[in-house]
Design a protein around this motif. Structure first.
Motif, PDB file in Angstrom:
ATOM      1  N   MET A 162      14.568 -43.135 -38.831  1.00 38.66           N
ATOM      2  CA  MET A 162      13.646 -42.107 -39.275  1.00 38.66           C
ATOM      3  C   MET A 162      14.293 -41.141 -40.260  1.00 38.66           C
ATOM      4  O   MET A 162      13.632 -40.628 -41.149  1.00 38.66           O
ATOM      5  CB  MET A 162      13.102 -41.330 -38.064  1.00 38.66           C
ATOM      6  N   ILE A 163      15.593 -40.888 -40.104  1.00 40.06           N
ATOM      7  CA  ILE A 163      16.281 -39.995 -41.041  1.00 40.06           C
ATOM      8  C   ILE A 163      16.230 -40.574 -42.449  1.00 40.06           C
ATOM      9  O   ILE A 163      15.917 -39.888 -43.423  1.00 40.06           O
ATOM     10  CB  ILE A 163      17.736 -39.751 -40.588  1.00 40.06           C
ATOM     11  N   SER A 164      16.532 -41.871 -42.581  1.00 38.08           N
ATOM     12  CA  SER A 164      16.502 -42.509 -43.902  1.00 38.08           C
ATOM     13  C   SER A 164      15.091 -42.517 -44.473  1.00 38.08           C
ATOM     14  O   SER A 164      14.882 -42.222 -45.654  1.00 38.08           O
ATOM     15  CB  SER A 164      17.036 -43.944 -43.795  1.00 38.08           C
ATOM     16  N   LEU A 165      14.113 -42.840 -43.640  1.00 38.45           N
ATOM     17  CA  LEU A 165      12.722 -42.877 -44.097  1.00 38.45           C
ATOM     18  C   LEU A 165      12.262 -41.490 -44.533  1.00 38.45           C
ATOM     19  O   LEU A 165      11.604 -41.332 -45.569  1.00 38.45           O
ATOM     20  CB  LEU A 165      11.825 -43.407 -42.978  1.00 38.45           C
ATOM     21  N   SER A 166      12.628 -40.464 -43.753  1.00 41.84           N
ATOM     22  CA  SER A 166      12.160 -39.117 -44.073  1.00 41.84           C
ATOM     23  C   SER A 166      12.803 -38.578 -45.346  1.00 41.84           C
ATOM     24  O   SER A 166      12.186 -37.775 -46.055  1.00 41.84           O
ATOM     25  CB  SER A 166      12.416 -38.166 -42.903  1.00 41.84           C
ATOM     26  N   VAL A 167      14.037 -38.999 -45.675  1.00 39.70           N
ATOM     27  CA  VAL A 167      14.651 -38.596 -46.947  1.00 39.70           C
ATOM     28  C   VAL A 167      13.774 -39.041 -48.109  1.00 39.70           C
ATOM     29  O   VAL A 167      13.455 -38.257 -49.019  1.00 39.70           O
ATOM     30  CB  VAL A 167      16.070 -39.178 -47.087  1.00 39.70           C
ATOM     31  N   GLY A 168      13.382 -40.306 -48.096  1.00 37.59           N
ATOM     32  CA  GLY A 168      12.532 -40.816 -49.167  1.00 37.59           C
ATOM     33  C   GLY A 168      11.196 -40.117 -49.227  1.00 37.59           C
ATOM     34  O   GLY A 168      10.704 -39.763 -50.315  1.00 37.59           O
TER      35      GLY A 168
ATOM     36  N   HIS B  31      10.024 -36.252 -40.653  1.00 41.36           N
ATOM     37  CA  HIS B  31      11.198 -35.436 -40.334  1.00 41.36           C
ATOM     38  C   HIS B  31      11.131 -34.877 -38.914  1.00 41.36           C
ATOM     39  O   HIS B  31      12.160 -34.724 -38.247  1.00 41.36           O
ATOM     40  CB  HIS B  31      11.302 -34.272 -41.322  1.00 41.36           C
ATOM     41  N   GLU B  32       9.921 -34.596 -38.439  1.00 45.31           N
ATOM     42  CA  GLU B  32       9.761 -33.957 -37.136  1.00 45.31           C
ATOM     43  C   GLU B  32      10.149 -34.890 -35.988  1.00 45.31           C
ATOM     44  O   GLU B  32      10.677 -34.430 -34.966  1.00 45.31           O
ATOM     45  CB  GLU B  32       8.307 -33.494 -36.961  1.00 45.31           C
ATOM     46  N   ILE B  33       9.905 -36.189 -36.150  1.00 47.33           N
ATOM     47  CA  ILE B  33      10.199 -37.121 -35.058  1.00 47.33           C
ATOM     48  C   ILE B  33      11.680 -37.099 -34.680  1.00 47.33           C
ATOM     49  O   ILE B  33      12.021 -36.857 -33.516  1.00 47.33           O
ATOM     50  CB  ILE B  33       9.724 -38.548 -35.399  1.00 47.33           C
ATOM     51  N   PRO B  34      12.622 -37.338 -35.627  1.00 46.29           N
ATOM     52  CA  PRO B  34      14.032 -37.297 -35.221  1.00 46.29           C
ATOM     53  C   PRO B  34      14.479 -35.917 -34.775  1.00 46.29           C
ATOM     54  O   PRO B  34      15.323 -35.798 -33.882  1.00 46.29           O
ATOM     55  CB  PRO B  34      14.790 -37.742 -36.481  1.00 46.29           C
ATOM     56  N   GLN B  35      13.927 -34.855 -35.370  1.00 49.66           N
ATOM     57  CA  GLN B  35      14.312 -33.506 -34.947  1.00 49.66           C
ATOM     58  C   GLN B  35      13.848 -33.236 -33.527  1.00 49.66           C
ATOM     59  O   GLN B  35      14.604 -32.721 -32.692  1.00 49.66           O
ATOM     60  CB  GLN B  35      13.725 -32.467 -35.903  1.00 49.66           C
ATOM     61  N   GLN B  36      12.608 -33.589 -33.220  1.00 46.38           N
ATOM     62  CA  GLN B  36      12.072 -33.373 -31.879  1.00 46.38           C
ATOM     63  C   GLN B  36      12.831 -34.187 -30.841  1.00 46.38           C
ATOM     64  O   GLN B  36      13.154 -33.700 -29.751  1.00 46.38           O
ATOM     65  CB  GLN B  36      10.585 -33.761 -31.857  1.00 46.38           C
ATOM     66  N   VAL B  37      13.129 -35.436 -31.194  1.00 48.72           N
ATOM     67  CA  VAL B  37      13.854 -36.310 -30.284  1.00 48.72           C
ATOM     68  C   VAL B  37      15.248 -35.766 -30.013  1.00 48.72           C
ATOM     69  O   VAL B  37      15.707 -35.708 -28.863  1.00 48.72           O
ATOM     70  CB  VAL B  37      13.935 -37.742 -30.865  1.00 48.72           C
ATOM     71  N   GLY B  38      15.953 -35.366 -31.071  1.00 44.50           N
ATOM     72  CA  GLY B  38      17.303 -34.835 -30.909  1.00 44.50           C
ATOM     73  C   GLY B  38      17.319 -33.591 -30.040  1.00 44.50           C
ATOM     74  O   GLY B  38      18.137 -33.466 -29.119  1.00 44.50           O
ATOM     75  N   ASP B  39      16.406 -32.659 -30.313  1.00 46.53           N
ATOM     76  CA  ASP B  39      16.342 -31.430 -29.522  1.00 46.53           C
ATOM     77  C   ASP B  39      15.997 -31.738 -28.068  1.00 46.53           C
ATOM     78  O   ASP B  39      16.554 -31.142 -27.138  1.00 46.53           O
ATOM     79  CB  ASP B  39      15.287 -30.480 -30.109  1.00 46.53           C
ATOM     80  N   PHE B  40      15.067 -32.682 -27.862  1.00 39.94           N
ATOM     81  CA  PHE B  40      14.613 -33.025 -26.516  1.00 39.94           C
ATOM     82  C   PHE B  40      15.761 -33.587 -25.680  1.00 39.94           C
ATOM     83  O   PHE B  40      15.961 -33.197 -24.524  1.00 39.94           O
ATOM     84  CB  PHE B  40      13.476 -34.050 -26.614  1.00 39.94           C
ATOM     85  N   ILE B  41      16.545 -34.476 -26.273  1.00 37.26           N
ATOM     86  CA  ILE B  41      17.653 -35.081 -25.541  1.00 37.26           C
ATOM     87  C   ILE B  41      18.724 -34.050 -25.220  1.00 37.26           C
ATOM     88  O   ILE B  41      19.285 -34.027 -24.120  1.00 37.26           O
ATOM     89  CB  ILE B  41      18.247 -36.261 -26.339  1.00 37.26           C
TER      90      ILE B  41
ATOM     91  N   SER C 258       5.295 -36.795 -32.115  1.00 39.59           N
ATOM     92  CA  SER C 258       6.726 -36.547 -31.951  1.00 39.59           C
ATOM     93  C   SER C 258       7.078 -36.282 -30.491  1.00 39.59           C
ATOM     94  O   SER C 258       8.106 -36.754 -29.988  1.00 39.59           O
ATOM     95  CB  SER C 258       7.177 -35.386 -32.832  1.00 39.59           C
ATOM     96  N   ILE C 259       6.233 -35.538 -29.779  1.00 42.47           N
ATOM     97  CA  ILE C 259       6.506 -35.241 -28.369  1.00 42.47           C
ATOM     98  C   ILE C 259       6.416 -36.500 -27.527  1.00 42.47           C
ATOM     99  O   ILE C 259       7.245 -36.740 -26.640  1.00 42.47           O
ATOM    100  CB  ILE C 259       5.526 -34.169 -27.856  1.00 42.47           C
ATOM    101  N   THR C 260       5.406 -37.334 -27.794  1.00 43.67           N
ATOM    102  CA  THR C 260       5.250 -38.576 -27.032  1.00 43.67           C
ATOM    103  C   THR C 260       6.456 -39.489 -27.213  1.00 43.67           C
ATOM    104  O   THR C 260       6.988 -40.042 -26.231  1.00 43.67           O
ATOM    105  CB  THR C 260       3.974 -39.317 -27.470  1.00 43.67           C
ATOM    106  N   LEU C 261       6.904 -39.643 -28.455  1.00 42.06           N
ATOM    107  CA  LEU C 261       8.076 -40.486 -28.706  1.00 42.06           C
ATOM    108  C   LEU C 261       9.323 -39.903 -28.053  1.00 42.06           C
ATOM    109  O   LEU C 261      10.134 -40.633 -27.474  1.00 42.06           O
ATOM    110  CB  LEU C 261       8.295 -40.648 -30.209  1.00 42.06           C
TER     111      LEU C 261
END
Length: 262
Positions: free
Chosen positions: A38-44, A153-163, A19-22
């Motif tokens: 990723m949000i749609s994928l993580s819901v499933g 779930h962590e990937i979009p959360q980490q990306v959003g927070d990072f930006i 998640s940090i690398t992305l």
């Protein structure tokens, strides 16, 4: 060191590193599209992990069903209250994410509640660590599936927070350090969960049920409402497809594990 603890720590390290690398390397335009996917994928993945794997595992541990349903209800209400009081914060929104935020949105977000984002994410990482430890203590395959769902779930959360942090004036190095600290926090949660649950195996079904409540709550109250903002057929079809892929991934893994077990 026990193999369950080693697996839990390695899984957390892999989640953090990915998640940090992305978050650090991808361009903002790509990030915006990736977050939506990723949000749609993580819901499933989160719903199917909770309903097809974690809850069935909990119910197979010879605990009275009404106790687990009460635990599930308490868990859902607890996550609602935690989010209500801004202890948990799942921020996937930032300038350029396709939601037409006004200029300066990220500065306002981080300036007004940026530290709350960091504190909330840290708290969330502790619970993730406990959950992963509980899953690996149950069995290796549940631990693997749980880690995959958390990663989605962590990937979009980490990306959003990072930006948000970058746009608020944090340097890339400082934002990365905060992100890395969350991995350490998750490992701390795993250690707490491991040493607590190893000595109290009877608590594991309740922890799995609470974890399921968290997955269900996040998917239904946080992620799905974001998906609803994309209302055209052209936007909805990829969402449905990705949710189905997320469910399919967990279903296939679960099915193959049951086949392997028998």
């Amino acid at each position: 060191m026990d193999s369950a603890l080693i697996c839990a720590l390695l899984a957390i390290f892999a989640i953090g590193a990915t998640s940090i690398t992305l978050a650090a390397l991808l361009s903002f335009s790509i990030l915006a599209k990736m977050i939506e996917l990723m949000i749609s994928l993580s819901v499933g993945m989160m719903l199917s992990t909770a309903l097809l794997h974690a809850l069935p595992e909990a119910f197979e541990m010879h605990v009275e069903p009404d106790r687990l349903f009460i635990t599930l209800l308490i868990g859902l209400l607890a996550f609602f209250l935690l989010e209500k009081f801004a202890i948990l914060r799942h921020s996937h929104h930032h300038e350029g994410d396709g939601h037409h935020h006004e200029e300066g949105f990220d500065k306002h977000e981080a300036g007004h509640s940026g530290w709350m984002i960091l504190v909330g994410h840290g708290f969330h990482c502790i619970t993730d660590g406990i959950l992963i430890a509980a899953a690996f203590l149950t069995n290796f395959y549940l631990g693997l599936i749980t880690a995959l769902a958390i990663l989605a779930h962590e990937i979009p959360q980490q990306v959003g927070d990072f930006i948000v942090l970058l746009n608020a004036g944090f340097t890339r190095k400082r934002a990365l350090l905060y992100s890395m600290s969350n991995t350490v926090t998750s490992m701390t949660g795993a250690l707490i969960g491991y040493f607590t649950l190893e000595r109290a195996q009877n608590l594991i079904p309740y922890v799995l049920t609470l974890a399921s409540a968290g997955f269900i709550y996040i998917a239904l109250s946080d992620l799905m409402p974001q998906m609803q903002r994309r209302s055209t057929i052209r936007q909805t079809i990829p969402q449905i497809f990705l949710v189905a892929i997320g469910i399919g991934i967990i279903f296939l893994i679960t099915h193959s594990l049951h086949s392997h077990a028998h």
